[in-house]
Design a protein around this motif. Structure first.
Motif, mmCIF file in Angstrom:
data_model
loop_
_atom_site.group_PDB
_atom_site.id
_atom_site.type_symbol
_atom_site.label_atom_id
_atom_site.label_comp_id
_atom_site.label_asym_id
_atom_site.label_seq_id
_atom_site.Cartn_x
_atom_site.Cartn_y
_atom_site.Cartn_z
ATOM 1 N N VAL A 4 1.538 3.946 2.680
ATOM 2 C CA VAL A 4 0.863 4.088 1.387
ATOM 3 C C VAL A 4 -0.631 4.113 1.675
ATOM 4 N N PRO A 5 -1.359 5.082 1.180
ATOM 5 C CA PRO A 5 -2.796 5.167 1.454
ATOM 6 C C PRO A 5 -3.523 3.865 1.096
ATOM 7 N N GLY A 9 1.008 -1.468 6.837
ATOM 8 C CA GLY A 9 2.360 -2.008 6.955
ATOM 9 C C GLY A 9 3.230 -1.719 5.747
ATOM 10 N N ARG A 10 4.335 -2.447 5.701
ATOM 11 C CA ARG A 10 5.295 -2.259 4.619
ATOM 12 C C ARG A 10 4.797 -2.934 3.345
ATOM 13 N N CYS A 11 5.212 -2.385 2.218
ATOM 14 C CA CYS A 11 4.815 -2.929 0.919
ATOM 15 C C CYS A 11 5.835 -2.525 -0.128
ATOM 16 N N LYS A 12 5.649 -3.032 -1.324
ATOM 17 C CA LYS A 12 6.507 -2.680 -2.454
ATOM 18 C C LYS A 12 5.656 -2.016 -3.518
ATOM 19 N N GLU A 28 2.254 -3.950 -3.826
ATOM 20 C CA GLU A 28 2.126 -5.326 -3.356
ATOM 21 C C GLU A 28 2.319 -5.335 -1.846
ATOM 22 N N ASP A 29 1.321 -5.863 -1.111
ATOM 23 C CA ASP A 29 1.409 -5.862 0.350
ATOM 24 C C ASP A 29 2.242 -7.046 0.838
#
Length: 148
Positions: A4-5, A9-12, A28-29
């Motif tokens: 995601v720009p 890492g991963r996020c929602k 949300e990180d």
């Protein structure tokens, strides 16, 4: 989600809808910080890197929007005793602030099925009105019941 720009890492990603219209959109990180974003960015990332799993879940209303439940305003000797009937799952409270979740958690943890409302308010580190509001929210969410 990932890639995601502006987010490492991963996020929602979250889209909050009211009557079918997007009223809030954020990512949300991993640390739980929210970053405002545009719905077009989320849908673009979904189409380019996804498809991602989308989950629809009803949002309980934040505390100020809940109808007032029957909780005494004045101290009484026969103050009702709240009892837990379901676990408090803070992860399901999407759209709630961490402060609101913390307040609910504090009050929920004080409920033991023996201590009445007035005693809970006196033991709570929160102001009495905030403790009462948290009890109303827990009652409206059907997480607790009151017995006299």
């Amino acid at each position: 989600m990932h890639h995601v720009p502006g987010i490492r890492g991963r996020c929602k990603g979250f889209l909050h809808l009211v009557e079918g219209k997007v009223v809030a959109c954020y990512v949300e990180d991993r640390e739980g910080r929210r970053h405002a974003t545009d719905k077009d960015i989320l849908t673009r990332v979904d189409s380019e890197r996804g498809p991602f799993e989308w989950t629809l879940s009803p949002n309980p209303a934040p505390p100020s929007a809940n109808p007032r439940a029957d909780i005494p305003v004045r101290p009484t000797q026969n103050s009702p005793v709240p009892k837990t009937i379901a676990p408090l799952n803070l992860d399901r409270l999407e759209g709630w602030t961490s402060r609101q979740k913390l307040m609910l958690s504090i009050v929920y943890d004080l409920i033991d099925g023996v201590t009445n409302i007035e005693e809970i308010k006196s033991h709570s580190p929160l102001p009495p009105a905030v403790t009462e509001e948290a009890l109303r929210v827990l009652l409206s969410m059907k997480i607790i019941v009151m017995s006299v």
